[in-house]
Design a protein around this motif. Structure first.
Motif, PDB file in Angstrom:
ATOM      1  N   LYS A 295     -91.890  -9.941  -5.869  1.00 50.88           N
ATOM      2  CA  LYS A 295     -92.350  -8.542  -5.917  1.00 50.88           C
ATOM      3  C   LYS A 295     -93.824  -8.449  -6.326  1.00 50.88           C
ATOM      4  O   LYS A 295     -94.584  -7.700  -5.736  1.00 50.88           O
ATOM      5  CB  LYS A 295     -91.494  -7.710  -6.897  1.00 50.88           C
ATOM      6  CG  LYS A 295     -90.017  -7.632  -6.510  1.00 50.88           C
ATOM      7  CD  LYS A 295     -89.211  -6.832  -7.516  1.00 50.88           C
ATOM      8  CE  LYS A 295     -89.123  -7.454  -8.895  1.00 50.88           C
ATOM      9  NZ  LYS A 295     -88.191  -8.564  -9.061  1.00 50.88           N
TER      10      LYS A 295
ATOM     11  N   ASP B 231     -93.605  -4.424 -15.165  1.00 46.52           N
ATOM     12  CA  ASP B 231     -93.453  -5.273 -16.356  1.00 46.52           C
ATOM     13  C   ASP B 231     -94.774  -5.373 -17.122  1.00 46.52           C
ATOM     14  O   ASP B 231     -94.794  -5.278 -18.357  1.00 46.52           O
ATOM     15  CB  ASP B 231     -92.988  -6.684 -15.963  1.00 46.52           C
ATOM     16  CG  ASP B 231     -91.511  -6.730 -15.587  1.00 46.52           C
ATOM     17  OD1 ASP B 231     -90.769  -5.808 -15.957  1.00 46.52           O
ATOM     18  OD2 ASP B 231     -91.115  -7.701 -14.921  1.00 46.52           O
TER      19      ASP B 231
ATOM     20  N   ARG C 243     -84.965  -1.430 -21.749  1.00 48.53           N
ATOM     21  CA  ARG C 243     -84.562  -0.557 -20.628  1.00 48.53           C
ATOM     22  C   ARG C 243     -85.100   0.864 -20.828  1.00 48.53           C
ATOM     23  O   ARG C 243     -85.441   1.540 -19.854  1.00 48.53           O
ATOM     24  CB  ARG C 243     -83.036  -0.550 -20.466  1.00 48.53           C
ATOM     25  CG  ARG C 243     -82.416  -1.913 -20.156  1.00 48.53           C
ATOM     26  CD  ARG C 243     -82.925  -2.510 -18.860  1.00 48.53           C
ATOM     27  NE  ARG C 243     -82.488  -3.895 -18.682  1.00 48.53           N
ATOM     28  CZ  ARG C 243     -83.001  -4.730 -17.798  1.00 48.53           C
ATOM     29  NH1 ARG C 243     -83.986  -4.356 -17.001  1.00 48.53           N
ATOM     30  NH2 ARG C 243     -82.559  -5.976 -17.698  1.00 48.53           N
TER      31      ARG C 243
ATOM     32  N   ARG D  64     -76.283  -6.359  -8.695  1.00 50.24           N
ATOM     33  CA  ARG D  64     -77.434  -5.528  -8.327  1.00 50.24           C
ATOM     34  C   ARG D  64     -77.730  -5.416  -6.839  1.00 50.24           C
ATOM     35  O   ARG D  64     -78.337  -4.431  -6.416  1.00 50.24           O
ATOM     36  CB  ARG D  64     -78.687  -6.066  -9.027  1.00 50.24           C
ATOM     37  CG  ARG D  64     -78.610  -5.962 -10.526  1.00 50.24           C
ATOM     38  CD  ARG D  64     -79.823  -6.597 -11.163  1.00 50.24           C
ATOM     39  NE  ARG D  64     -79.800  -6.518 -12.611  1.00 50.24           N
ATOM     40  CZ  ARG D  64     -80.671  -7.127 -13.400  1.00 50.24           C
ATOM     41  NH1 ARG D  64     -81.644  -7.872 -12.859  1.00 50.24           N
ATOM     42  NH2 ARG D  64     -80.580  -7.007 -14.713  1.00 50.24           N
TER      43      ARG D  64
ATOM     44  N   MET E 224     -83.434 -12.619 -19.471  1.00 52.09           N
ATOM     45  CA  MET E 224     -82.135 -12.568 -18.787  1.00 52.09           C
ATOM     46  C   MET E 224     -81.702 -13.969 -18.338  1.00 52.09           C
ATOM     47  O   MET E 224     -80.526 -14.206 -18.055  1.00 52.09           O
ATOM     48  CB  MET E 224     -82.203 -11.657 -17.544  1.00 52.09           C
ATOM     49  CG  MET E 224     -82.554 -10.211 -17.825  1.00 52.09           C
ATOM     50  SD  MET E 224     -81.347  -9.373 -18.864  1.00 52.09           S
ATOM     51  CE  MET E 224     -80.010  -9.132 -17.709  1.00 52.09           C
TER      52      MET E 224
ATOM     53  N   GLY F 101     -86.593  -6.721 -11.934  1.00 55.30           N
ATOM     54  CA  GLY F 101     -85.328  -6.926 -11.226  1.00 55.30           C
ATOM     55  C   GLY F 101     -84.194  -6.022 -11.691  1.00 55.30           C
ATOM     56  O   GLY F 101     -83.313  -5.650 -10.910  1.00 55.30           O
ATOM     57  N   GLY F 102     -84.231  -5.622 -12.973  1.00 56.10           N
ATOM     58  CA  GLY F 102     -83.139  -4.820 -13.516  1.00 56.10           C
ATOM     59  C   GLY F 102     -83.433  -3.324 -13.545  1.00 56.10           C
ATOM     60  O   GLY F 102     -82.617  -2.528 -14.032  1.00 56.10           O
TER      61      GLY F 102
ATOM     62  N   MET G 183     -85.228 -11.136  -9.705  1.00 56.82           N
ATOM     63  CA  MET G 183     -86.246 -12.020 -10.296  1.00 56.82           C
ATOM     64  C   MET G 183     -86.541 -13.143  -9.293  1.00 56.82           C
ATOM     65  O   MET G 183     -85.618 -13.704  -8.707  1.00 56.82           O
ATOM     66  CB  MET G 183     -85.706 -12.647 -11.597  1.00 56.82           C
ATOM     67  CG  MET G 183     -85.524 -11.647 -12.709  1.00 56.82           C
ATOM     68  SD  MET G 183     -84.772 -12.362 -14.199  1.00 56.82           S
ATOM     69  CE  MET G 183     -83.025 -12.148 -13.871  1.00 56.82           C
TER      70      MET G 183
ATOM     71  N   ARG H 234     -88.451 -14.975 -18.971  1.00 54.00           N
ATOM     72  CA  ARG H 234     -87.429 -14.012 -18.534  1.00 54.00           C
ATOM     73  C   ARG H 234     -86.179 -14.135 -19.409  1.00 54.00           C
ATOM     74  O   ARG H 234     -85.345 -15.017 -19.216  1.00 54.00           O
ATOM     75  CB  ARG H 234     -87.072 -14.271 -17.066  1.00 54.00           C
ATOM     76  CG  ARG H 234     -88.192 -13.921 -16.093  1.00 54.00           C
ATOM     77  CD  ARG H 234     -87.729 -14.191 -14.679  1.00 54.00           C
ATOM     78  NE  ARG H 234     -88.628 -13.647 -13.670  1.00 54.00           N
ATOM     79  CZ  ARG H 234     -89.560 -14.357 -13.044  1.00 54.00           C
ATOM     80  NH1 ARG H 234     -89.757 -15.623 -13.335  1.00 54.00           N
ATOM     81  NH2 ARG H 234     -90.305 -13.778 -12.115  1.00 54.00           N
TER      82      ARG H 234
HETATM   83  C1  S3P Z   1     -85.465  -8.464 -15.584  1.00 53.12           C
HETATM   84  C2  S3P Z   1     -86.441  -8.835 -14.706  1.00 53.12           C
HETATM   85  C3  S3P Z   1     -87.830  -9.054 -15.097  1.00 53.12           C
HETATM   86  C4  S3P Z   1     -88.177  -8.212 -16.334  1.00 53.12           C
HETATM   87  C5  S3P Z   1     -87.187  -8.456 -17.432  1.00 53.12           C
HETATM   88  C6  S3P Z   1     -85.748  -8.134 -17.009  1.00 53.12           C
HETATM   89  C7  S3P Z   1     -84.077  -8.296 -15.092  1.00 53.12           C
HETATM   90  O1  S3P Z   1     -88.714  -8.710 -14.035  1.00 53.12           O
HETATM   91  O2  S3P Z   1     -88.215  -6.848 -16.019  1.00 53.12           O
HETATM   92  O3  S3P Z   1     -87.293  -9.806 -17.820  1.00 53.12           O
HETATM   93  O4  S3P Z   1     -83.249  -7.677 -15.776  1.00 53.12           O
HETATM   94  O5  S3P Z   1     -83.802  -8.788 -13.967  1.00 53.12           O
HETATM   95  P1  S3P Z   1     -88.932  -9.628 -12.707  1.00 53.12           P
HETATM   96  O6  S3P Z   1     -87.884  -9.211 -11.715  1.00 53.12           O
HETATM   97  O7  S3P Z   1     -90.296  -9.240 -12.269  1.00 53.12           O
HETATM   98  O8  S3P Z   1     -88.832 -11.041 -13.125  1.00 53.12           O
END
Ligand code: S3P
Length: 177
Positions: A20, A39, A63, A141, A124, A84-85, A16, A122
């Protein structure tokens, strides 16, 4: 290094706040590839925001949507910015690996913290100690980002244009292989 030539696809992975989406949009202008933000794709198809998906259905449901979005988008010619995940699930790793030119956008935890500090979208990072959380997530990660990517771009030391230009050169080099 995965074989990525002539697939017409660039997949951006990273934490995050690594840029990206911003770098992906710039990259889309530099190449002839449309831009897909995973996203945004999930939000559009789910009809609600990421915080609502987490709140109402839980992280596992998000997910699942993320895996489905990867399955649908990784077949397109595009610059794809992943969340990010998105690299955590083994199924997603399988999908991403070899799907195109996979690039890891590295940002230090301090830069991630600074760049996400004014954003409340976000889930997370919906904790008191955001820096600690970012550190913990990054430790889990970062090895996956590195393993999946053909190469890494350092977003702490270079601006958006420089990062996008470096990725574009690598992409065009591969198209000419
Ligand atoms: C997440 C990152 C977010 C988004 C969600 C979960 C993560 O995307 O997919 O909030 O688990 O790191 P970005 O990396 O674009 O912020």
């Amino acid at each position: 290094m995965p074989s990525t030539s002539r697939q017409g696809r660039i997949v951006l992975v990273g934490p995050m706040g690594c840029g990206k989406s911003t770098i992906g949009r710039r990259l889309s202008e530099l190449t002839d590839l449309p831009f897909v933000d995973l996203d945004d794709y999930i939000v559009f198809h789910a009809g609600c925001s990421i915080p609502s998906i987490f709140r109402e259905r839980g992280e596992a449901a998000f997910r699942d949507l993320e895996t489905q979005a990867l399955e649908e988008c990784l077949g397109k010619r595009a610059v794809i910015a992943t969340g990010g995940g998105a690299v955590v699930r083994p199924r997603n790793q399988e999908l991403i690996s070899g799907s195109g030119l996979v690039v890891y956008l590295h940002a230090s935890v301090e830069a991630q913290h600074e760049r996400t500090s004014r954003d409340n979208g976000r889930p997370m990072l919906a904790v008191e100690d955001r820096l600690g959380r970012l550190r913990e997530i990054f430790a889990q990660r970062e090895p996956i980002y590195r393993a999946l990517a053909s190469f890494t771009v350092d977003t702490d030391r270079q601006g958006v244009d420089q990062c996008a230009a470096a990725i574009c050169r690598a992409y065009q080099g591969q198209q000419g292989d």
